[in-house]
Every structure is written in C-alpha cells, then in structure tokens.
Design a protein around this motif. Sequence first.
Motif, mmCIF file in Angstrom:
data_model
loop_
_atom_site.group_PDB
_atom_site.id
_atom_site.type_symbol
_atom_site.label_atom_id
_atom_site.label_comp_id
_atom_site.label_asym_id
_atom_site.label_seq_id
_atom_site.Cartn_x
_atom_site.Cartn_y
_atom_site.Cartn_z
ATOM 1 N N VAL A 25 0.837 -1.204 0.000
ATOM 2 C CA VAL A 25 0.000 0.000 0.000
ATOM 3 C C VAL A 25 0.870 1.251 0.000
ATOM 4 N N GLU A 26 1.954 1.231 0.759
ATOM 5 C CA GLU A 26 2.854 2.387 0.790
ATOM 6 C C GLU A 26 3.464 2.659 -0.580
ATOM 7 N N GLU A 27 3.689 1.596 -1.360
ATOM 8 C CA GLU A 27 4.193 1.785 -2.728
ATOM 9 C C GLU A 27 3.200 2.600 -3.560
ATOM 10 N N THR A 28 1.915 2.384 -3.334
ATOM 11 C CA THR A 28 0.898 3.097 -4.126
ATOM 12 C C THR A 28 0.808 4.565 -3.734
ATOM 13 N N LEU A 29 1.304 4.913 -2.548
ATOM 14 C CA LEU A 29 1.217 6.282 -2.077
ATOM 15 C C LEU A 29 2.373 7.152 -2.570
ATOM 16 N N GLU A 30 3.373 6.523 -3.189
ATOM 17 C CA GLU A 30 4.494 7.284 -3.733
ATOM 18 C C GLU A 30 4.021 8.105 -4.930
ATOM 19 N N ASP A 31 4.700 9.219 -5.176
ATOM 20 C CA ASP A 31 4.330 10.091 -6.296
ATOM 21 C C ASP A 31 4.389 9.344 -7.625
ATOM 22 N N GLY A 32 3.337 9.474 -8.408
ATOM 23 C CA GLY A 32 3.294 8.902 -9.747
ATOM 24 C C GLY A 32 3.093 7.397 -9.786
ATOM 25 N N ALA A 33 2.850 6.761 -8.656
ATOM 26 C CA ALA A 33 2.668 5.308 -8.636
ATOM 27 C C ALA A 33 1.267 4.945 -9.113
#
Length: 125
Positions: A25-33
């Motif tokens: 989920v944290e990966e999806t919160l990165e910019d442009g993910a």
Amino acid sequence: MSEIEIITDGGRRRRWPATEKLRIVEETLEDGASISVVARRNGVAPNLLYRWRRLMLDGGAVAVSEDDDVTSNRAVRQMEDRIRELERQLGRKTLEVEILKEALDKTRSKKRTWLAQSQPKGGSR
C-alpha cells in the motif's frame, strides 16, 4: 521475443501478512505510482489493493491487518463524547438519589418524633 508469465495457482486464496500489505500500500502512495502497476508487480489483484488502500486510509494500519469493518476516528470521538455525557448524567442521578435518601431518612425520623409526641402518655387514646 517478450517474456510470458504462467500462473499455475490452483485457485487457493493467498494470505498476506500485515507487514506485506502495508509495504504494498505504501508503494501506491508514492508520487506517480499506479495502483495497477504496483498490483501487477506484487502479484495482487488491483481491486484487492484498492480495498487495502481504502482501509488503510480510513482506519490506519490496524484496518489493513484485519479484514473487519473499520470505525473512523470521528465516530470513535463521537462515541467517547457520548460516553462522557452519559457518565456525567449518571453521576448527577447518583447524587440526586443520595440527596433523596437523606431527605427521606430525615422525614421518617421527624415522623417518628411527631408520632411519639402525639400519643397520650397513658398508653391509650
């Protein structure tokens, strides 16, 4: 020639540990993910990843670790306020009961005194 991935999963449900859910989920919160790209990279269905993300944003890490319904912080604060109000009312009612008990005891003792004084001294009326 492009690489082809063959999935041989027998249809069994996969169990995801909470730490892994949080990491994905944290990966999806990165910019442009892109959620779809992150889901594909981690072997998760995009709709499941959307659900985990919604649960985490609504209720934090606890929501992601459990698959139960989530109670928002606002609802919790409202319930806590309601509990405080009910405790305050209970305290007020308890105080009222104590005051009424004392008043009842005083009127009973006055009534006994009054009855004792009103009876004739000879024992008969």
